[in-house]
Every structure is written in structure tokens, then in C-alpha cells.
Design a protein around this motif. Structure first.
Motif, PDB file in Angstrom:
ATOM      1  N   UNK A 237      18.331  57.483 -26.994  1.00 33.35           N
ATOM      2  CA  UNK A 237      18.634  55.838 -25.741  1.00 33.35           C
ATOM      3  C   UNK A 237      17.268  55.169 -25.789  1.00 33.35           C
ATOM      4  N   UNK A 238      16.562  55.409 -26.482  1.00 33.91           N
ATOM      5  CA  UNK A 238      14.646  55.058 -26.346  1.00 33.91           C
ATOM      6  C   UNK A 238      15.481  53.205 -27.146  1.00 33.91           C
TER       7      UNK A 238
ATOM      8  N   UNK B  50      15.682  47.544 -26.985  1.00 34.24           N
ATOM      9  CA  UNK B  50      16.111  46.486 -27.384  1.00 34.24           C
ATOM     10  C   UNK B  50      16.900  45.556 -26.160  1.00 34.24           C
ATOM     11  N   UNK B  51      17.381  46.544 -25.177  1.00 34.43           N
ATOM     12  CA  UNK B  51      17.487  45.343 -23.663  1.00 34.43           C
ATOM     13  C   UNK B  51      16.023  44.904 -23.429  1.00 34.43           C
ATOM     14  N   UNK B  52      15.366  45.327 -23.578  1.00 32.68           N
ATOM     15  CA  UNK B  52      13.645  45.317 -22.558  1.00 32.68           C
ATOM     16  C   UNK B  52      13.320  44.263 -23.422  1.00 32.68           C
TER      17      UNK B  52
ATOM     18  N   UNK C 225      28.672  50.778 -27.456  1.00 39.00           N
ATOM     19  CA  UNK C 225      28.645  51.308 -26.578  1.00 39.00           C
ATOM     20  C   UNK C 225      28.542  50.204 -25.530  1.00 39.00           C
ATOM     21  N   UNK C 226      26.963  50.065 -25.481  1.00 38.41           N
ATOM     22  CA  UNK C 226      26.599  48.971 -24.769  1.00 38.41           C
ATOM     23  C   UNK C 226      26.337  47.738 -24.652  1.00 38.41           C
ATOM     24  N   UNK C 227      25.771  47.871 -25.990  1.00 33.67           N
ATOM     25  CA  UNK C 227      25.143  46.321 -26.298  1.00 33.67           C
ATOM     26  C   UNK C 227      26.287  45.632 -27.026  1.00 33.67           C
TER      27      UNK C 227
ATOM     28  N   UNK D 128      21.441  56.993 -30.123  1.00 38.03           N
ATOM     29  CA  UNK D 128      21.433  55.301 -30.440  1.00 38.03           C
ATOM     30  C   UNK D 128      22.317  53.798 -31.361  1.00 38.03           C
ATOM     31  N   UNK D 129      23.190  54.239 -32.754  1.00 41.10           N
ATOM     32  CA  UNK D 129      23.606  53.673 -32.865  1.00 41.10           C
ATOM     33  C   UNK D 129      24.953  54.310 -31.725  1.00 41.10           C
TER      34      UNK D 129
END
Length: 314
Positions: A35-36, A41-43, A272-274, A266-267
Motif C-alpha cells: 500500500x505504501x 504516489x498520491x502524496x 484499482x485506486x489510481x 502495489x500494482x
């Protein structure tokens, strides 16, 4: 990334199999590390990446300050470990992650720290390679090449190269880790964090601007705050504590397959989220790299309870 080489001979004999608690701890650990990639990546989308990583190590050094102990005869190695696995590894990695359009290639490329460390052990420590590890090395590097030649990834090939270089820096740090004796886990983490944040802040000052001015003028979004909380507590503190608890109980070969879940998660999280696009080249190349890493880890980890490469992520 830390090591507790001094405890290798003092821990209890490894348990014969994984209990349900062990499996849950391993899964939680991989979720934290995988998850990091996504949350970092978002941060760093709207926040300077080097400053983000510098703040991470600054906060960790404050939280672990009570674990700082001077280890006579070990501090030069600790300083070099911090330079390579802290400042350089994470500095290049977070910069590459900020430049990459997708999380998956970064999560895959960073796994090259394991085969790089194997190559360096041959060149520096004069270890010998068998046919299995030679084949695994070839498969690992070929896998990253397959990913890198993907037309989608080729557009940000410079980012991928930064991550590959970060993996090499991690491998260099591994050589010095093998020389360390008698430094407990959190003491090592405390020293690494303390030595790592000043170079990262200095790099941020010259490349991104004055950190104090940036923090004063840029609004800290929830993404940045959540990212820092995740990498400080989830990845650095809880994740590493869980890792060494598991490594003291079980042989590397038994836990190695779980250690490959972080880049996969992570992938998947990036997709899914990005909204990252996962191509067939990423899947095939990623599978090749992870297969090679698994072979190397199992072959090198026979009879070893605490391998030097504790963290292959953020």
C-alpha cells in the motif's frame, strides 16, 4: 530496511510451520508495504518527493530517539548503510515514483535489489553462484527489461532507471549490513533515520526549494498527511517489527512467497485506486522478475532466519 545481525544466533529455533496468526501477520505486513507504493504516489503528486521522504525519516528518527545507542566498532557501517539504503535508495526511489505514470513498473523494478545484492556478493564477498541462482538472475533482469520495453513504460523510462538505480543502492547497503554485529532492530532504524533525513533535506533544498518555505506555502493535503502516517507507522515501525517477529520464528524459504505480495498488491492498488493500466508486458515481465527473486531468496535463505533485505518497497 534494517538488520538485527546480532540476534541471529540468539533467537529461538524456527517453528516448523506457519500458524494462522503467522499468515495474518505476513499478509498485513505485505499490505502495509504494498500500500505504501500507492499512497506515496498520491502524496508526491502535489508535494515535493524528496521533502516527503526527508520528513518521513525525520519523524521516524524522533519517534525512535530513545533507541539510539552508540555501537562501538559498528558506526561506520551503520553510517554507510544509512547512506545507501536510506538517503540514496529512498531518494531515487521516491523521485522515480513521482515521475512514473504507473505504480506497477516501480513496484517491480525495485525488486532488483535482491539480484543486485547477489551479484555484489560475488564481486565483493567472492561468493559462488550455482546454476539455479545464475538462471534466476537472468530471469529477474530479463523481466525488468520486458517491462521497460513496454511502449507505455518507455515514455517514462527515466523514472524506471531511477528506481533501478535505487535498487542497486539498496544492494550496496546490503554488503555493509552483512558486516554489522550486535545492533538491535529499532536501534538500527533509529540511526538510519537520523543519518538519512539531513541529506534528503539538503537535496530537497537544492532541487525543490527551501523545505521550510515549501511547508509554509503548500497546503498539506490529506493525501500527504495520510502518506506520511502510512510510511512512518505502517511501513517503518509496525511493518518492520512484524517482519523481524516472523523472521525469528521461521526460515526464509517458508515465508519467501509471501514477501512477493507487496509489489503485486502495489500494482493492483495502482490499477484499482489510481486507474493505472496494467499491460501484458507488465504482467509477464513482473512475473519473470518475481520468479527470479523468489528463487534467489529461497536458495540464499536456506538456514537463515533474518535476511539482510528487509524491505523491498517504500
Amino acid at each position: 530496511m534494517t538488520t538485527d545481525a546480532g540476534h541471529r544466533d540468539s533467537v529461538a529455533a524456527p517453528a516448523p510451520g506457519l500458524s494462522m496468526v503467522d499468515v495474518l501477520v505476513l499478509l498485513a505486513m505485505q499490505l502495509a508495504w504494498g500500500g505504501s507504493f500507492v499512497i506515496s504516489k498520491v502524496a508526491v503528486t502535489d508535494f515535493p518527493p524528496l521533502l516527503f521522504m526527508g520528513l518521513r525519516f525525520l519523524i521516524v528518527s524522533i519517534l525512535l530517539i530513545r533507541f539510539l545507542r552508540w555501537h562501538k566498532g559498528q558506526m561506520l557501517n551503520v553510517l554507510l548503510i544509512s547512506l545507501f539504503t536510506g538517503s540514496l535508495n529512498f531518494g531515487f526511489m521516491i523521485q522515480g515514483l513521482s515521475m512514473a505514470a504507473d505504480v506497477a513498473p516501480v513496484a517491480i523494478a525495485v525488486q532488483l535489489g535482491v539480484p543486485f545484492a547477489t551479484l555484489l556478493s560475488v564481486l565483493v564477498l567472492h561468493e559462488r553462484l550455482g546454476v539455479w541462482r545464475i538462471a534466476a538472475l537472468a530471469i529477474s533482469f530479463a523481466g525488468v527489461l520486458v517491462v521497460g520495453l513496454d511502449p507505455a513504460v518507455f515514455q517514462y523510462g527515466d523514472a524506471l532507471m531511477l528506481v533501478v538505480f535505487a535498487a542497486f543502492m539498496m544492494a550496496v547497503g546490503t554488503i555493509f549490513m552483512r558486516r554489522v554485529r550486535g545492533v538491535p532492530v529499532y536501534s538500527m532504524q533509529a540511526w538510519i533515520a537520523l543519518f538519512a533525513w539531513p541529506p534528503l533535506m539538503a537535496a530537497s533544498f537544492f532541487l525543490e526549494g527551501a523545505p521550510v518555505d515549501i511547508i509554509a506555502t503548500i497546503e498539506l493535503s490529506w493525501g500527504v498527511i495520510a502518506g506520511l502516517a502510512w510510511v512512518v507507522f505502517g511501513t517503518s515501525l509496525i511493518g518492520h517489527a512484524a517482519y523481524y517477529w516472523i523472521m525469528q520464528r521461521h526460515e526464509v524459504g517458508l515465508t519467501a512467497p509471501f514477501m512477493l505480495l507487496a509489489p503485486i498488491l502495489g500494482a493492483a492498488g495502482g490499477a484499482y485506486f489510481l486507474g493505472d493500466v496494467i499491460t501484458w508486458r507488465m504482467v509477464v515481465g513482473g512475473a519473470m522478475t518475481l520468479a527470479g527473486v523468489l528463487i534467489i531468496t529461497v536458495r540464499e535463505g536456506r538456514g537463515r532466519r533474518a535476511p539482510e533485505l528487509a524491505e523491498r518497497g517504500l
